[in-house]
Enzyme design. Structure first.
Site, PDB file in Angstrom:
ATOM      1  CB  CYS A  53       8.520  -4.285   1.288  1.00  0.00           C
ATOM      2  SG  CYS A  53       7.351  -3.098   1.557  1.00  0.00           S
ATOM      3  CG  HIS A  69       6.513  -8.250   1.803  1.00  0.00           C
ATOM      4  ND1 HIS A  69       7.737  -8.418   3.332  1.00  0.00           N
ATOM      5  CD2 HIS A  69       6.131  -7.034   1.813  1.00  0.00           C
ATOM      6  CE1 HIS A  69       8.002  -7.365   3.599  1.00  0.00           C
ATOM      7  NE2 HIS A  69       6.804  -6.270   2.897  1.00  0.00           N
ATOM      8  CD  GLU A 122       8.993 -11.589   2.123  1.00  0.00           C
ATOM      9  OE1 GLU A 122       9.313 -11.351   0.579  1.00  0.00           O
ATOM     10  OE2 GLU A 122       8.898 -10.691   2.940  1.00  0.00           O
TER      11      GLU A 122
HETATM   12  N1  GLN Z   1       5.685   1.001   5.398  1.00  0.00           N
HETATM   13  C1  GLN Z   1       7.017   0.803   5.517  1.00  0.00           C
HETATM   14  C2  GLN Z   1       8.005   2.001   5.569  1.00  0.00           C
HETATM   15  O1  GLN Z   1       7.377   2.330   4.868  1.00  0.00           O
HETATM   16  C3  GLN Z   1       7.563  -0.655   4.258  1.00  0.00           C
HETATM   17  C4  GLN Z   1       6.536  -1.906   4.808  1.00  0.00           C
HETATM   18  C5  GLN Z   1       7.170  -2.688   4.547  1.00  0.00           C
HETATM   19  O2  GLN Z   1       8.306  -3.300   3.642  1.00  0.00           O
HETATM   20  N2  GLN Z   1       6.275  -4.460   4.463  1.00  0.00           N
HETATM   21  O3  GLN Z   1       8.823   2.050   5.881  1.00  0.00           O
END
Ligand code: GLN
Length: 196
Positions: A79, A171, A173
């Site tokens: 992410c 994610h 995890e």
């Molecule tokens: N929206 C976050 C970003 O742009 C990422 C979200 C996440 O890591 N769950 O940095």
């Protein structure tokens, strides 16, 4: 036992530490360049990429990580971690490592589905789908020629690999299934830094 760093500046650090342990590795919190020297691979967790990127730059971790990546140092970004690895981010660009040849679009899922759970088929992990969470997730909107797509969701890439760099928009995890981390750990054992 393979020592896996988890970048511990901000984000879901503890969940990744637990998954590394479940996968048979030794998790190590990484906050400084010194910590980085003791690990065989590094996980960049989810969180807020602008915050994590800013702190990485402040502590000189960005340059230290880039240098290691040139030696083949394994990274696994999830992410926000994926965003930081990318060479280009749309929707507000945090300070990027710029090591993974993809373009990502931050927060690119519509408002209704900003965050949701899903089962993703990941062929390299076997036939059982992986339960994951997309949390204000980015979308991968361009994949460079040397980047392999390892999994798709609704026709879009969600897990990619470029050499020893692994990155997911989701994610892995959160649901307690360590298969994704095990896969990363297996790649890590095949890396060694150049002799000093
Ligand atoms: N929206 C976050 C970003 O742009 C990422 C979200 C996440 O890591 N769950 O940095």
């Amino acid at each position: 036992m393979v020592r896996i760093g988890v970048l511990a500046l901000q984000g879901d650090v503890q969940e990744h530490m637990a998954m590394v342990e479940a996968a048979g590795g030794r998790p190590v919190e990484v906050r400084t360049v010194e910590h980085l020297k003791g690990v065989d691979g590094l996980i960049l967790p989810g969180g807020e990429s602008t915050t994590i990127g800013g702190l990485m730059a402040r502590y000189g971790l960005d340059e230290a990580i880039r240098e290691r990546v040139r030696w083949g140092f394994p990274l696994f970004g999830t992410c926000a971690g994926l965003i930081l690895m990318a060479v280009e981010a749309l929707g507000g660009e945090p300070p990027l490592l710029g090591v993974l040849d993809v373009t990502v679009h931050r927060n690119a899922y519509g408002r209704q589905r900003e965050s949701f759970e899903a089962e993703v088929e990941v062929p390299i992990l076997g036939p059982a789908p992986l339960a994951v969470a997309f949390i204000r997730a980015p979308r991968i909107v361009r994949v460079g020629p040397n980047v392999e797509v390892l999994a798709t969701f609704r026709g879009e890439p969600v897990l990619v690999r470029q050499g020893n760099l692994l990155a997911a928009t989701f994610h892995p995890e959160i649901a307690g299934d360590p298969r994704m981390h095990k896969f990363f750990l297996e790649g890590v054992t095949s890396w060694s830094p150049p002799a000093a």
